[in-house]
Design a protein around this motif. Structure first.
Motif, short mmCIF file in Angstrom:
data_model
loop_
_atom_site.label_atom_id
_atom_site.label_comp_id
_atom_site.label_asym_id
_atom_site.label_seq_id
_atom_site.Cartn_x
_atom_site.Cartn_y
_atom_site.Cartn_z
N LEU A 1 -12.82 -21.95 -72.54
CA LEU A 1 -11.08 -21.93 -72.20
C LEU A 1 -11.18 -22.16 -70.57
CD1 LEU A 1 -8.91 -21.64 -75.07
CD2 LEU A 1 -9.36 -23.96 -74.80
N ALA B 1 -8.35 -33.09 -75.09
CA ALA B 1 -9.55 -31.80 -75.11
C ALA B 1 -10.22 -32.16 -76.63
CB ALA B 1 -8.27 -30.47 -75.45
N ASP C 1 -2.83 -33.21 -76.07
CA ASP C 1 -3.71 -32.53 -75.50
C ASP C 1 -4.28 -32.04 -75.93
OD1 ASP C 1 -1.71 -32.36 -72.40
OD2 ASP C 1 -0.71 -30.52 -73.04
N ASP D 1 -2.92 -25.28 -74.43
CA ASP D 1 -4.38 -24.07 -74.48
C ASP D 1 -4.09 -22.83 -75.09
OD1 ASP D 1 -5.32 -26.11 -72.30
OD2 ASP D 1 -4.66 -24.98 -70.43
N ARG E 1 -5.67 -24.31 -78.75
CA ARG E 1 -6.57 -24.84 -78.61
C ARG E 1 -7.41 -23.11 -78.82
NH1 ARG E 1 -8.43 -26.96 -73.50
NH2 ARG E 1 -9.82 -26.80 -73.45
N GLU E 2 -6.98 -21.72 -78.09
CA GLU E 2 -6.91 -20.26 -77.87
C GLU E 2 -7.38 -19.90 -79.97
OE1 GLU E 2 -5.23 -17.85 -76.16
OE2 GLU E 2 -5.85 -18.82 -74.43
N ALA F 1 -10.89 -24.42 -67.16
CA ALA F 1 -9.32 -23.47 -66.54
C ALA F 1 -9.80 -23.79 -65.03
CB ALA F 1 -8.65 -22.50 -66.73
#
Length: 420
Positions: A339, A182, A178, A327, A330-331, A343
């Motif tokens: 983000l 991304a 993932d 996710d 990634r934050e 979404a």
């Protein structure tokens, strides 16, 4: 320094650095210094920082007193506390390896494997390594065809136990897939378990240049370790890079693993421990990342699972935030607005036409906003250091961000807020 005929290989990238850029050291000297020392040799790094790699290499062939005087001066110049006996022991260690030095040979052999030596100041030197100070390596061996600058930008380290179970292996593979999908490259250590799963997941998702995976070795990049991962590491080198501070032919040893961990922590923009026991070496990587003010995440497991005890320890001690999805990983490194827009299905083109939160902020405010963590609070001094500001400037920026609803002071420090 003894003159060595470089041969035709010196015309190639990684061997002609000194010819292309007069400010850079001859890569043969850098190769010799990496062979004569152990990873993390702070005295050698201090000497390189003050004298340069080539003059230091020359001193190794001269009188012992000249080298000792130069090392004393280098230690004083950088504030490194060493005794005369420490310098004597260092010279003794290096002298034992003098007969093995042949930087031109190392460069020539490694070129056949698609490897090169790089040094601080090279265009593709990982920028994060500069934060290590005297722990920054004097050089690195890089094997592979990937664009190192692109691969390290916004990269995320996924580390963990060698003896991971199916839960940890699945998460490492899926997180890596993932993240690469991304646009974030995955950094790890090439070992069995979590490392191997992370590299494999990243490779499966790599379908464009500049995004993939990086493996840091504890031994030479010419002898992949562990041997059972040789095919995997060969695949990593094909599209990404395999990196080591150790000289070619060096075997992986315990102290080299620990030194290798600092490179992972410094290179990656964030570090995530996917699964780790109470005494796992992955905790060393996480703690080094925290010391460097890098975001750290840890994935929880069953409270009865010994393989997740290290992750729970990091979360409980406040060294890491709890992450459960890619996710959330990634934050740690991306803007929350980016983000949330993704979404909502907003395309990159649409985003370029809109105002970002940071568009209305001054440079100082934007830097503090970027430095704020999304969950676990951080104190003002740490934020100022991370953003490269003075404490009063950071406090002023935080006041503006708080009024704008973009930051909030909580029990453990300041956190970033979504605008809503």
């Amino acid at each position: 320094m003894t003159t060595i005929d470089p041969g035709p290989d010196m015309a190639d990238r990684g061997t002609a650095t000194a010819d292309l850029d007069p400010s850079m050291a001859d890569p043969r000297a850098v190769a010799d210094l990496l062979r004569i020392s152990e990873p993390g040799d702070r005295l050698l790094r201090a000497a390189v920082a003050t004298s340069g790699a080539e003059p230091l290499r020359g001193l190794l062939d001269g009188p012992r007193t000249g080298l000792a005087d130069a090392l004393h001066a280098a230690a004083r110049a950088v504030g490194l506390a060493v005794r005369s006996e420490d310098i004597d022991r260092a010279i003794d260690r290096w002298t034992l390896r003098l007969p093995d030095l042949d930087g031109a040979r190392d460069l020539r052999i490694m070129r056949t494997l698609g490897a090169r030596v790089i040094q601080p100041g090279d265009p593709d030197w990982p920028a994060g390594l500069r934060d290590l100070g005297l722990d920054e390596p004097a050089g690195l061996w890089v094997r592979g065809h990937g664009d190192l600058t692109a691969l390290t930008a916004g990269s995320i380290a996924l580390v963990g136990s060698r003896a991971a179970d199916s839960y940890g292996l699945h998460l490492a593979r899926s997180f890596a897939w993932d993240l690469v999908a991304a646009g974030h490259s995955v950094v790890s250590g090439g070992a069995y378990g979590i490392d191997a799963a992370a590299h494999a997941g990243a490779l499966a998702a790599s379908d464009r240049p500049g995004v993939g995976t990086i493996a840091f070795m504890a031994g030479g990049v010419d002898r992949f370790y562990p041997r059972g991962n040789a095919d995997l590491l060969t695949a990593v080198a094909r599209t990404g890079v395999v990196i080591s501070e150790a000289a070619p032919g060096s075997t992986a040893m315990r102290h080299r693993f620990l030194m290798r961990n600092r490179l992972i922590a410094a290179t990656a923009a964030a570090t995530v421990v996917v699964q780790a026991g109470w005494r796992s070496g992955a905790l060393n990587t996480a703690n080094r990342a925290a010391e460097l003010l890098r975001p750290v995440g840890a994935v929880p497991g069953p409270v009865t699972a010994h393989d997740s005890a290290g992750c729970h320890r990091l979360i409980r001690e406040g060294a890491a935030v709890c992450v459960t999805t890619a996710d959330e990983v990634r934050e740690l490194v991306e803007s929350l607005t980016e983000l949330s827009a993704e979404a909502a299905g907003t395309s990159a083109g649409d985003q370029q036409g809109r105002l970002r939160i940071t568009d209305d902020l001054t440079d100082e405010q934007a830097r503090i906003y970027s430095a704020l963590p999304p969950r676990r609070g951080t104190e003002v001094a740490a934020l100022a250091s991370r953003a490269g500001l003075e404490v009063p400037a950071a406090m002023g920026a935080l006041a503006v961000l708080e009024l704008a609803g973009l930051a909030e002071r909580r029990d453990h420090g300041w956190v970033k807020l979504r605008r809503g």
